[in-house]
Design a protein around this motif. Structure first.
Motif, PDB file in Angstrom:
ATOM      1  N   LYS A 115      -2.647   3.434  -2.837  1.00  0.00           N
ATOM      2  CA  LYS A 115      -1.561   3.253  -2.011  1.00  0.00           C
ATOM      3  C   LYS A 115      -1.588   4.020  -0.692  1.00  0.00           C
ATOM      4  N   TYR A 139      -0.699  -2.187   2.663  1.00  0.00           N
ATOM      5  CA  TYR A 139      -0.698  -1.201   1.304  1.00  0.00           C
ATOM      6  C   TYR A 139       0.724  -0.795   0.748  1.00  0.00           C
ATOM      7  N   GLU A 140       0.915  -0.944  -0.436  1.00  0.00           N
ATOM      8  CA  GLU A 140       2.416  -0.265  -0.909  1.00  0.00           C
ATOM      9  C   GLU A 140       2.263   1.180  -0.380  1.00  0.00           C
ATOM     10  N   THR A 141       3.542   1.408   0.025  1.00  0.00           N
ATOM     11  CA  THR A 141       3.528   3.028   0.314  1.00  0.00           C
ATOM     12  C   THR A 141       3.660   3.955  -0.766  1.00  0.00           C
ATOM     13  N   PRO A 142       2.923   5.137  -0.770  1.00  0.00           N
ATOM     14  CA  PRO A 142       2.901   5.897  -1.739  1.00  0.00           C
ATOM     15  C   PRO A 142       4.521   6.631  -2.017  1.00  0.00           C
ATOM     16  N   ASP A 194      -6.304   1.245  -7.019  1.00  0.00           N
ATOM     17  CA  ASP A 194      -4.914   1.081  -7.262  1.00  0.00           C
ATOM     18  C   ASP A 194      -4.352   2.048  -5.850  1.00  0.00           C
TER      19      ASP A 194
END
Length: 141
Positions: free
Chosen positions: A46, A52-55, A44
């Motif tokens: 980030k 990638y999804e940004t944190p 998972d």
């Protein structure tokens, strides 16, 4: 107390722009770090990089200053925050970011670790000494 004025945000704000030049310059190191974490069982993921999804960012209330960790990942049910340590033109900002992330993770029983690479070990150690975090080990990519 450090966290009292902060609120989570997904917005792209000042801190990311301020050190954007550093991140662009070392994009390959960030991607290598993500690969390293994947190979070591982190899931998972980030990451503050393309694909990638940004944190989640943390923003000080009433301000445009925010802090976004470079990478956030899960392993064995525990959240881990990672920041890439590279020589920076904004060392004061980097120190503030590390102190915040270290405090945040301690309060929430998460983990915070730095990732660095050859040519940046001395800089990283000096920065950690400056902010009394010299007990912090880091991942060498």
């Amino acid at each position: 107390e450090i966290l009292s004025g902060l609120v989570g945000s997904e917005m792209c704000i000042r801190d990311r722009v301020m050190i954007h030049a550093d991140k662009e310059k070392y994009k390959d190191i960030l991607e290598n770090s993500v690969d390293y974490l994947e190979q070591h069982g982190f899931e998972d993921i980030k990451a503050d990089t393309e694909g990638y999804e940004t944190p989640k960012s943390f923003t000080k209330k009433g301000s445009d200053i925010s802090i976004t960790p470079d990478i956030v990942a899960m392993k064995n049910g525990r959240k881990h925050y990672f920041d890439i340590s590279l020589k920076s033109e904004k060392p004061k900002l980097l120190k503030s970011k590390w102190l915040f992330l270290n405090t945040l993770t301690a309060l929430k029983s998460h983990h915070f670790k730095l990732i660095t690479t050859k040519g940046h070990y001395k800089f990283t150690n000096e920065m950690l000494d400056d902010i009394n975090m010299n007990n912090k080990s880091f991942i060498k990519i």
